[in-house]
Design an enzyme around this catalytic site. Structure first.
Site, mmCIF file in Angstrom:
data_model
loop_
_atom_site.group_PDB
_atom_site.id
_atom_site.type_symbol
_atom_site.label_atom_id
_atom_site.label_comp_id
_atom_site.label_asym_id
_atom_site.label_seq_id
_atom_site.Cartn_x
_atom_site.Cartn_y
_atom_site.Cartn_z
ATOM 1 C CE LYS A 143 0.315 2.158 -2.565
ATOM 2 N NZ LYS A 143 1.178 3.192 -3.198
ATOM 3 C CB SER B 21 0.814 2.590 -7.143
ATOM 4 O OG SER B 21 1.476 3.123 -6.003
ATOM 5 C CB SER C 202 2.375 6.301 -6.326
ATOM 6 O OG SER C 202 2.812 5.716 -7.526
#
Length: 493
Positions: A78, A159, A183
């Site tokens: 990420k 997210s 998330s």
């Protein structure tokens, strides 16, 4: 030999060790999938050369009998984790072009364990969002489509939407995520994969771009419960560079995996039966209860009376911490600098922050600044912290009667991109089932458990006591074994 990109982390690790294929073959297969999936916009930066370099090192290590725990396994990272020599943007214009000279603790642990990096995954800007629509680099698109000829592009959750989309589409076997209010878990549910938020402090936050420091927690995302256990063992551990890091040994979660829940009590919190919840979510929850009973667990009703206040408390505390954390982005030290002709220092601050932050980030900074201001601190921020304490106490009381909790992960399946953009409150409601565990710092995991009427994935969530990742993993495994979720998106990209 099956398609290498269909193999799980455990299968890749074990197959590589057995000599069934080379690490380079694996890396090349995933690199090819990534190159063919630009339409999903899952990656901000692709690093095929790094994946191949790690693969070649693994092949050499296998020949010499010096393998590491994740040798032969490439993963996605990420783009909130700082990676030395590789751009780290937090999906923002503010950090576009920022190349760290250091490695986050979590990513360093993964590379030291032999994993290779396929690239940096897209996300909501500064991890603020539930649909991956706030990224400066464009929307991530879910690989899933609704049935019935509806071709609307769907949100992969947020997210960590780049991570969830990439794993579901077989662009990587696993990825890192971060979870502040859901998330990891919500995007996992939206895309039919598993994802775990460990106990706050299990994984170091050092080198992760901060959103809300008392809530942010790194965790793994993968297709199976076992894969999550494998990654979590590597990602966890004490870090003296992080003052919130827990100085505790890392358990052997993979070795401890068992779907036998005899003697366990699973609580069903009555407050999670929210008004307007789709019948399909309710039915899946009941099915999950039946599966856990079949695994030997006793089911009991419990109460978490302050659940209804979790979302409003979260959306005061998280923006307050974000407004403080994001104050460092001022155009002086790193990142974007917007310096209009003749501008002074204050003008540079204003111009840089206006250009560098997107609308959702600005909204949360404004909320956070407001609730921390002298006239409203006690009325909002102090009250929210008191509510947070009550929510944590609710969980403590519930765990006196049970070992784990079972809830839905999200109040719906994936929605269309743009569907909730005009209504921030509707977007925030996606976190209604995940936020309470985040406020209490508890381990929680989403596991895919079924499909809705339109053929989209739905997830169930297990919440455990602090530090009981093993209990959470075992209950998730019991569901995984009984749900036998094998659905995957049909390739359209």
């Amino acid at each position: 030999m099956s398609n290498l990109t269909d193999l799980t982390v455990a299968e890749l690790r074990d197959g590589f060790r057995a000599g069934n294929f080379s690490a380079r073959e694996v890396a090349e297969a995933f690199n090819a999938n990534i190159a063919a999936a630009k339409a999903l916009n899952a990656f901000i930066v692709e690093t095929p050369e790094k994946a191949l370099a790690a693969a070649d090192a693994a092949d050499t290590a296998r020949a010499s009998g010096n393998l590491k725990p994740l040798s032969g396994v490439p993963i996605g990272m990420k783009d909130l984790f700082c990676t030395e020599g590789v751009q780290t943007t937090a999906a923002s214009h503010m950090l576009e072009g920022f190349t760290p000279t250091y490695e986050s603790t979590v990513s360093a642990k993964l590379w030291e364990a032999g994993a290779g990096m396929l690239g940096k995954l897209n996300l909501d800007q500064f991890a603020m969002g539930s649909s991956n629509e706030t990224s400066y680099f464009g929307n991530v698109i879910s690989p899933w489509k609704r049935g019935g000829g509806d071709n609307a592009a769907l949100a992969p959750g947020g997210s960590s939407g780049g991570s969830s989309s990439a794993i579901s589409a077989r662009l990587c076997p696993a990825a890192t995520g971060t979870d502040t209010g859901g998330s990891i878990r919500q995007p996992a549910a939206f895309t039919g994969i598993s994802g775990m938020k460990p106990t706050y402090g299990r994984c170091s936050r050092w080198g992760i771009v901060a959103f809300a420091s008392s809530l942010d927690q790194a965790g793994p995302m993968a297709r199976t419960v076992r894969d999550n256990a494998i990654l979590l063992e590597t990602m966890s551990g004490f870090d003296p560079k992080d003052s919130t890091s827990l100085d505790l040994p890392v358990p052997q979660w993979e070795a401890g995996l068992s779907g036998d829940l005899n003697g366990k009590k699973i609580g069903i919190p009555r407050e999670y039966r929210v008004e307007g919840m789709p019948a399909e979510i309710e039915a899946l929850w009941e099915q999950g209860i039946a599966w856990l009973k079949d695994a030997g667990a006793e089911i009991i009703d419990v109460s978490l009376p302050h659940t209804q206040y979790a979302l409003p408390a979260y959306y005061i505390i998280a923006p307050a911490e974000a407004s403080s954390n994001l104050a460092r982005y001022d155009g002086v030290r790193y990142g974007l600098r917007d310096l209009p002709d003749g501008a002074g220092l204050q003008d540079m601050y204003a111009a840089t922050r206006a250009a560098g932050f997107g609308p959702e980030v600005k909204r949360r900074i404004m909320i956070g600044t407001y609730v921390l201001s002298a006239g409203f601190y006690d009325a909002y921020y102090t009250q929210a912290q008191k509510v947070r304490t009550l929510i944590a106490r609710d969980f403590s009381n519930a765990f006196e009667a049970c070992d784990l909790l079972l809830t839905p992960t999200a109040p719906s399946a994936a929605f269309a991109l743009g569907e909730k953009q005009a209504d921030p409150l509707a977007m925030y409601l996606n976190d209604v089932f995940t936020v309470p565990a985040s406020l209490a710092g508890l381990p929680a995991m989403s596991v895919p458990a079924g499909l809705d009427a339109q053929g989209l994935p739905l997830g169930l969530q297990i919440i455990g006591r602090a530090l009981d990742e093993q209990g959470v993993l075992n209950a998730a495994l019991a569901i995984e074994e009984r749900a036998a979720f094998t659905a995957r998106p049909e390739r359209w990209w």
